[in-house]
Design an enzyme around this catalytic site. Sequence first.
Site, PDB file in Angstrom:
ATOM      1  N   CYS A   8      49.651  43.500  40.612  1.00  0.00           N
ATOM      2  CA  CYS A   8      48.326  43.355  41.214  1.00  0.00           C
ATOM      3  C   CYS A   8      47.816  44.763  41.499  1.00  0.00           C
ATOM      4  O   CYS A   8      48.427  45.505  42.267  1.00  0.00           O
ATOM      5  CB  CYS A   8      48.439  42.537  42.504  1.00  0.00           C
ATOM      6  SG  CYS A   8      46.878  42.363  43.390  1.00  0.00           S
ATOM      7  N   CYS A  46      36.511  48.593  49.956  1.00  0.00           N
ATOM      8  CA  CYS A  46      35.614  47.668  49.268  1.00  0.00           C
ATOM      9  C   CYS A  46      34.338  47.535  50.084  1.00  0.00           C
ATOM     10  O   CYS A  46      34.382  47.510  51.307  1.00  0.00           O
ATOM     11  CB  CYS A  46      36.285  46.299  49.120  1.00  0.00           C
ATOM     12  SG  CYS A  46      35.286  45.113  48.189  1.00  0.00           S
ATOM     13  N   CYS A  69      47.680  38.280  49.467  1.00  0.00           N
ATOM     14  CA  CYS A  69      46.251  38.273  49.203  1.00  0.00           C
ATOM     15  C   CYS A  69      45.457  38.558  50.472  1.00  0.00           C
ATOM     16  O   CYS A  69      45.701  37.973  51.509  1.00  0.00           O
ATOM     17  CB  CYS A  69      45.825  36.916  48.670  1.00  0.00           C
ATOM     18  SG  CYS A  69      46.537  36.600  47.086  1.00  0.00           S
TER      19      CYS A  69
HETATM   20  S1  SF4 Z   1      38.011  39.752  49.360  1.00  0.00           S
HETATM   21 FE1  SF4 Z   1      37.828  41.144  47.596  1.00  0.00          FE
HETATM   22  S2  SF4 Z   1      35.594  41.477  47.419  1.00  0.00           S
HETATM   23 FE2  SF4 Z   1      35.947  40.642  49.492  1.00  0.00          FE
HETATM   24  S3  SF4 Z   1      36.153  42.490  50.784  1.00  0.00           S
HETATM   25 FE3  SF4 Z   1      38.222  41.882  50.120  1.00  0.00          FE
HETATM   26  S4  SF4 Z   1      38.623  43.149  48.298  1.00  0.00           S
HETATM   27 FE4  SF4 Z   1      36.405  43.169  48.658  1.00  0.00          FE
END
Ligand code: SF4
Length: 367
Positions: A111, A118, A342
């Site tokens: 990953c 972000c 995740c």
């Molecule tokens: S879920 Fe993905 S798009 Fe949303 S803030 Fe986190 S890294 Fe960024």
Amino acid sequence: MSTTRPPGRDVTATRYGISRDELTVLLDGEPRYRVDQVWHGLYGRLESPEEMTNVPAALRRRLAAELPVSLEPVTESISDTGDTVKFLWALHGGAQVETVLMLYPDRATVCVSSQAGCAMACGFCATGQAGFTRHLTTSEIVEQVVVAARRARDGGRRVSNVVFMGMGEPLANEAPVWGAVRRLHDDIGLSARHLTISTVGIVPGIRRLAERDLPVTLAVSLHAANDELRDELVPINRRYPLEQLLDACRDFIAANRRRISFEWAMIDGVNDRASDAVELAALCRRLQPAAHVNLIPLNPTPGWPTPGTPPEGVRAFRDRLVALGVNATIRANRGTDIDAACGQLAARAMPTQSAHPVTLTTATAES
Ligand code: SF4
């Protein structure tokens, strides 16, 4: 030891940033077969220049000096089960990113991060909570895979899958991400269908992805099936609402003939109600049979107070979806103890980290 790039040096002049043509220029005066040797060493055998014993020692030293690495290792953390490794890297300029290697019985998946931080600001995500620092280069992305693949190889495994699900929104950094996809496919030899680009729903990016010449897999972080809730959980939905997103998904499926995965981080009392399952099923039916739902129990992060759905609630939601005719599975969390699961990647070191190589074992848990 690998050499890192001196400050101010051209960003492309790294060992995984240089193109084959640029390498040809760099090796001017050497026998012609040298380009193939070095290229195959870098991508086929995943070697550093110092390890290329089929190349004269003086040239190995020159390559090491002129083609530095772009990732400076900070730490490695390994999960209690021994099947997940998280790498923390320092980038040129000081930003830090993470990469996770996951070993399953039938595959090894890396990953990768595509941005430091972000800008998409999904509230439940540790990366989003930290804000955006900068885009990653193709070199920085490819090198994450190469280093993880070397670690897998040391344990007798071969990396088979790469998912762009680490830090960042890949379709907000499209050109470097696609450059990395091409290298992973063309030079490292990974199958396009084993390369998964995950997006929170950048509609123009999905449409461009559909027109690309490699049929990569698409995963869409959906998390809500009505605009009101999705506006709240995934702010980019205000710009690209669900109808537009669904249209783009439908066009992607038509162009690529590939199934789409919808990722659904399960948040207790927020998107795990019976009504959410009904809405999600209705949305999936519009793409059937080409939509698959991945349920991901929400992982704890410091900036999000609402807990994830308990395991029995996740199973009940899955059963409800299946009863409604939806192809749905629960994704087993990997590496929660090292913040490698995740939504947990936030580029910080953990107390269990190790700066030394660790022994990998193969997990028996299902993904
Ligand atoms: S879920 Fe993905 S798009 Fe949303 S803030 Fe986190 S890294 Fe960024």
